[in-house]
Design a protein around this motif. Sequence first.
Motif, PDB file in Angstrom:
ATOM      1  N   TYR A  25      42.825  43.435  52.148  1.00  0.00           N
ATOM      2  CA  TYR A  25      42.715  41.980  52.172  1.00  0.00           C
ATOM      3  C   TYR A  25      41.887  41.532  53.370  1.00  0.00           C
ATOM      4  O   TYR A  25      41.157  40.545  53.300  1.00  0.00           O
ATOM      5  CB  TYR A  25      44.128  41.392  52.215  1.00  0.00           C
ATOM      6  N   ASP A  30      34.299  38.296  47.087  1.00  0.00           N
ATOM      7  CA  ASP A  30      35.493  38.250  46.252  1.00  0.00           C
ATOM      8  C   ASP A  30      35.829  39.684  45.878  1.00  0.00           C
ATOM      9  O   ASP A  30      34.939  40.511  45.703  1.00  0.00           O
ATOM     10  CB  ASP A  30      35.234  37.403  45.012  1.00  0.00           C
ATOM     11  N   LEU A  31      37.107  39.986  45.777  1.00  0.00           N
ATOM     12  CA  LEU A  31      37.533  41.363  45.521  1.00  0.00           C
ATOM     13  C   LEU A  31      38.471  41.379  44.330  1.00  0.00           C
ATOM     14  O   LEU A  31      39.367  40.554  44.232  1.00  0.00           O
ATOM     15  CB  LEU A  31      38.243  41.912  46.771  1.00  0.00           C
ATOM     16  N   LYS A  32      38.232  42.297  43.397  1.00  0.00           N
ATOM     17  CA  LYS A  32      39.126  42.439  42.236  1.00  0.00           C
ATOM     18  C   LYS A  32      39.687  43.844  42.235  1.00  0.00           C
ATOM     19  O   LYS A  32      38.946  44.819  42.355  1.00  0.00           O
ATOM     20  CB  LYS A  32      38.326  42.191  40.961  1.00  0.00           C
ATOM     21  N   LEU A  33      41.003  43.934  42.107  1.00  0.00           N
ATOM     22  CA  LEU A  33      41.644  45.244  42.041  1.00  0.00           C
ATOM     23  C   LEU A  33      42.078  45.523  40.610  1.00  0.00           C
ATOM     24  O   LEU A  33      41.861  44.729  39.714  1.00  0.00           O
ATOM     25  CB  LEU A  33      42.889  45.262  42.940  1.00  0.00           C
TER      26      LEU A  33
END
Lengths: 393, 143
Positions: A338, A41-44
Amino acid sequence: MQIDKVTAPEYIVPLGPFHPALLEGEYFKLKVEGEKVLEVDLKLGYNYRGIMKLAESRSYHQNIYLFERVCGICSAAHTTAYTQTAEMLGGIELPDRARYIRTLIAELERIHSHLLWAGVGMELIGFKTLFMLIWRDREHVLDVLEAISGNRQHYAMNTIGGVRKDIDKDMIPKIEEKLMLLHKATETATKAVLEDRGIRARTKGIGTLDKEIARKISVVGPVARATGMAIDVRKDDPYAAYDEIPFDIITAEGGDILSMAIVRLGELVESVKISQFCLDKLKTVGGPIRAEVKEFPAGEAVGRVEAPRGELMYYLVSNGTNTPERARVRTPSYLNDYALLFMLPGESLADVPITVASVDPCMACTDRMCSVTDHRTQIHKTGTLRDLSKSFR
Amino acid sequence: MGRMDEIREQLITLVKNDYEDEKIDKYSRVFVRLKPQHIRSVTRLLVENLDGRLVAISANDEGIYGFDLVYHFDFSHQEKGLHLALKVRLPRKKPVIDSITEIAWSANWAERELMDLLGISFKDHPDPRKLFLPYAWPSEEVG
């Protein structure tokens, strides 16, 4: 007696927001089983600056300096895209000499960005020698940029209607000399990447991006070309002087890190060729370097540029005044980052840093807002930094 | 017949009277206005049948008139410079539109960004979390 079946427990490994393996603030949440990554999971948003909102309160000329600072590495790509979009709004035609200078700066920047990427990649897989050799050779292109513009980064060359500085005739042979050195350096780097067994073992088949998924999430730039998609804004939607310059689109089929390296190294050779073409033209084509700018009538325009990381899009809406009504910046990393969510699962934890670096991520935004929770009272507060500093004083 | 004429023909057969040409400039950027209820079927047509790339979604805050969503589709790999900007007007009170993330995956982050920054809600978005704002950011009513 029976031996119990043992299953490895799953752990969550946080990578970031600020971590030595990452160059900028982003937060990867990796679910791992042993060494293998299962889910990502990636959070910006750790670096959000609100540039697009700022742009709405500055005049068209002030915005050049703002957009130059969106990204330190591809600063010329951002100003090229912005000035080009503003020129479309105002119906301004570029003088010939300005077009060649713009193209030259864009290509020199691509060379410096790709060499920087190759160096970082080599360092992340532990090949320090090649990292230092590549970065030594990168100094040549920075020297050229410094000689032309006066700066190693943030060249401030582009302006609406042309470029701000001319390239002197005496300087051209010196630039050509440096280009020769760069060509040689590229050959050495390409030979090393293709033939070294260590590099091959760490990059071939690692971080593979499926072709079908790449098409669905519409990745851009070298990442797209490494999966076999022959898209390049320089060919598809020519700007500056690209419509008259012969060059090839470099593609590879694998979609893994090795393919991305092959594409970027191939592009270095093409960039040197394009730069040489521009220098040859600059020897003969004279004339002004700047067109007159009158006004920006109400309307809208879409401008696109092939930045070193891929397609960069600017969308400007004008309401007839001297400040844009709306500016939208779509950076290439917005789509390429992404892709990491699809590239990381299945890889080993040790390959995560090089996989993240392979798409050349560039977080181009800053935090203005933050949230604080008081652990004693469990009160949650949000607001701008200034408000929070007042309330917690 | 240019590629844009083919695309326009197919769009008009799909949405009939809800299609409105706004502008075509000399750089072959085409601006088209549509009704919000068609966005899913139109995206399916453009991305799946006509092989377009969804480049970005941007929104203009038009004050009392509402929000103008602009969907940028790129066809430049088929014809030089061809870029289609689909505009959709949403009301200021309760701006809701169907999510197109299931069809064009690249819309995922773009839609989450608009949810964060302008409070537009995308119906049936598979992952409607905050993207740029902290997860604990309070949601606000727009109006």
